[in-house]
Design an enzyme around this catalytic site. Structure first.
Site, PDB file in Angstrom:
ATOM      1  N   ALA A   5       0.855  -1.183   0.000  1.00 37.44           N
ATOM      2  CA  ALA A   5       0.000   0.000   0.000  1.00 37.44           C
ATOM      3  C   ALA A   5       0.897   1.240   0.000  1.00 37.44           C
ATOM      4  O   ALA A   5       2.054   1.181   0.411  1.00 37.44           O
ATOM      5  CB  ALA A   5      -0.915   0.013   1.215  1.00 37.44           C
ATOM      6  N   PHE A   6       0.359   2.355  -0.445  1.00 35.85           N
ATOM      7  CA  PHE A   6       1.197   3.553  -0.580  1.00 35.85           C
ATOM      8  C   PHE A   6       1.695   4.045   0.769  1.00 35.85           C
ATOM      9  O   PHE A   6       2.640   4.823   0.852  1.00 35.85           O
ATOM     10  CB  PHE A   6       0.427   4.667  -1.320  1.00 35.85           C
ATOM     11  N   LYS A   7       1.073   3.602   1.870  1.00 40.47           N
ATOM     12  CA  LYS A   7       1.506   4.064   3.184  1.00 40.47           C
ATOM     13  C   LYS A   7       2.948   3.650   3.486  1.00 40.47           C
ATOM     14  O   LYS A   7       3.566   4.200   4.388  1.00 40.47           O
ATOM     15  CB  LYS A   7       0.558   3.568   4.272  1.00 40.47           C
ATOM     16  N   ASP A   8       3.499   2.702   2.722  1.00 40.55           N
ATOM     17  CA  ASP A   8       4.897   2.322   2.915  1.00 40.55           C
ATOM     18  C   ASP A   8       5.844   3.517   2.708  1.00 40.55           C
ATOM     19  O   ASP A   8       6.866   3.605   3.381  1.00 40.55           O
ATOM     20  CB  ASP A   8       5.292   1.210   1.931  1.00 40.55           C
ATOM     21  N   ALA A  59       5.569   5.667   6.007  1.00 38.38           N
ATOM     22  CA  ALA A  59       5.967   4.959   7.228  1.00 38.38           C
ATOM     23  C   ALA A  59       7.458   4.650   7.225  1.00 38.38           C
ATOM     24  O   ALA A  59       8.133   4.809   8.240  1.00 38.38           O
ATOM     25  CB  ALA A  59       5.152   3.677   7.369  1.00 38.38           C
TER      26      ALA A  59
END
Ligand SMILES: *Cc1c(COP(=O)(O)O)cnc(C)c1O
Length: 433
Positions: free
Chosen positions: A105-108, A111
């Site tokens: 997911a793009f949250k990588d 984060a």
């Protein structure tokens, strides 16, 4: 770079202060005091240089003087170690795949970068920094993987027992090292309550060094500029104006897009694409910002009823709706439309989109219907379809294959510790570490 609060009452601070605090003391969100426009020559260079170099140059002014250049280079190189892929479905419709990182997911992006930045800021501290996260599924895995192995930091993730899928659970409960997962006998709201109570517990905060890793942290937003630049590098020379559709929940992703535009990225319009949680499209239509409880949809990572980055977005547009409307156009899609769009993308282009990405495509298509001027659409693809296999199967009849690295976690043993929903038990656990 100094950082100011959108609340306008807190003192300016450094990047270190903004990242370790998260929220400003006046309750506002941190923004850089200025975002310098890059020269056309430099932007042109961004198309040719290696991607790591571009990310480094983009973020450098925001991290100077807090982070020495060689450290910043290492943070960027380690954090962004996976590709951003542009898939052109037609000459006027491009999909930017942001889901090739470790948790799909793009949250990588956010984060992994924030974890390393925090790791640098706490070096030399005698006490380890404890990052507390309550998760209903996806944030937990991006944050856990981001911080895995970062020295000086331990992560405690609270999740509701038996209320998340096995695939989600295994992604963050099998890691070990500095990641501890607490399986709470309760709901997601119980998990959030325990975390909130810990932050407001004076005695606990005297004896431990706590912080949060939620999406309002500026350290998560800065690296999200990178992939807007990645798109620019891969698109054919933009003689046709670019419209970028962003599947949105808390609006961090769209805010980072505005940062990229302030730097000089030529974007004619952003589309705020939402599911039934349409507080921002509604604001753009009526001029009134009315947060409300979230409703559940197929694109559940965007089930947000009070988008927490809205104050930043408004501030970047000088606080006035006329200016917001010049840069952002809104569209909300229903679950039925989302399923239909997933089916249609598969039939027309053989492309399998996850429900969030489909909401983004719907936003672009709605924009195109209402605006006759020439434009090309860029849709941010925020999650791998295999993460939402049940919805995909419902739309196209077959489930996408789980990538090997996700399938591998299913074979590992869950290491989580059971925890009651009683605050005293949680506090004792934190003090005993
Ligand atoms: C978090 C998330 C979003 C929403 O991003 P915001 O920055 O909160 O607007 C969209 N899609 C997926 C898959 C997400 O995980």
């Amino acid at each position: 770079m100094r950082y100011r609060s959108t609340g306008r009452k807190a003192a300016l601070t450094s990047l270190r202060g903004a990242v370790l605090r998260g929220l400003a003391p006046d309750g506002g969100l941190y923004l850089p005091v200025e975002i310098a426009r890059r020269s056309p020559e430099e932007l042109e260079e961004f198309r040719r240089l290696p991607f790591t170099e571009v990310c480094f140059r983009v973020v450098r002014p925001f991290a100077t003087p807090d982070v020495p250049e060689e450290v910043l280079w290492q943070i960027v190189a380690e954090a962004i170690n996976f590709p951003v892929k542009l898939v052109s479905l037609s000459p006027g419709l491009h999909i930017l795949e942001l889901f090739h990182g470790p948790t799909l997911a793009f949250k990588d992006f956010g984060a992994r970068f924030m974890a390393r930045l925090m790791g640098y800021f706490v070096r030399g501290e005698t006490r380890p920094l404890t990052v507390l996260v309550a998760t209903s599924g996806d944030t937990g895995s991006a944050v856990a993987h981001g911080f895995l192995g970062v020295p000086g930091i331990r992560v405690v993730i609270l999740y509701p027992s038996k209320r998340i899928s096995e695939a989600q659970e295994k992604q963050f409960t099998t890691l070990g090292e500095n990641i501890t997962a607490l399986e709470v006998a309760g709901s997601f709201d119980d998990c959030q309550r325990l975390v909130k109570q810990a932050f407001s517990d004076m005695e606990l905060n005297k004896r431990t060094f706590l912080t949060s890793a939620n999406s309002i942290n500026i350290g998560r937003l800065l690296p999200q500029m990178f992939y807007h630049l990645a798109a620019y590098r891969q698109l054919p020379v933009a003689s046709v104006p670019l419209v970028v559709s962003v599947p949105s929940g808390n609006f961090g992703n769209l805010t980072a897009g505005l940062f990229a535009k302030r730097i000089g990225l030529p974007v004619a319009m952003y589309v705020a694409s939402t599911n039934a949680n349409d507080v921002v499209p509604e604001y753009l239509r009526s001029g009134e910002f009315r947060p409300r409880p979230a409703t559940q949809t197929f694109s559940n990572a965007m089930d947000v009823g009070n988008p927490n980055n809205f104050p930043r977005l408004l501030d970047l547009c000088r606080g006035r709706i006329e200016y917001v409307k010049r840069e952002i156009w809104g569209h909300a899609a229903s679950d039925d439309e989302t399923l239909e769009e997933m089916k249609s993308l598969h039939e027309r282009f053989g492309y399998i989109a996850d429900p969030h990405t489909a909401v983004g495509v719907l936003g672009w298509e709605a924009y195109k219907r209402e605006h006759s001027d020439p434009a090309q659409g860029l849709v941010l693809a925020t999650a791998h379809p295999a993460k939402f296999a049940d919805v995909v199967e419902r739309a196209i009849g077959t489930a996408p294959q789980l990538p090997d690295r996700l399938a591998a976690y299913l074979k590992l043993e869950k290491l989580s510790r059971p925890m009651s929903s009683d605050y005293d038990d949680f506090k004792q656990f934190l003090l005993a570490q």
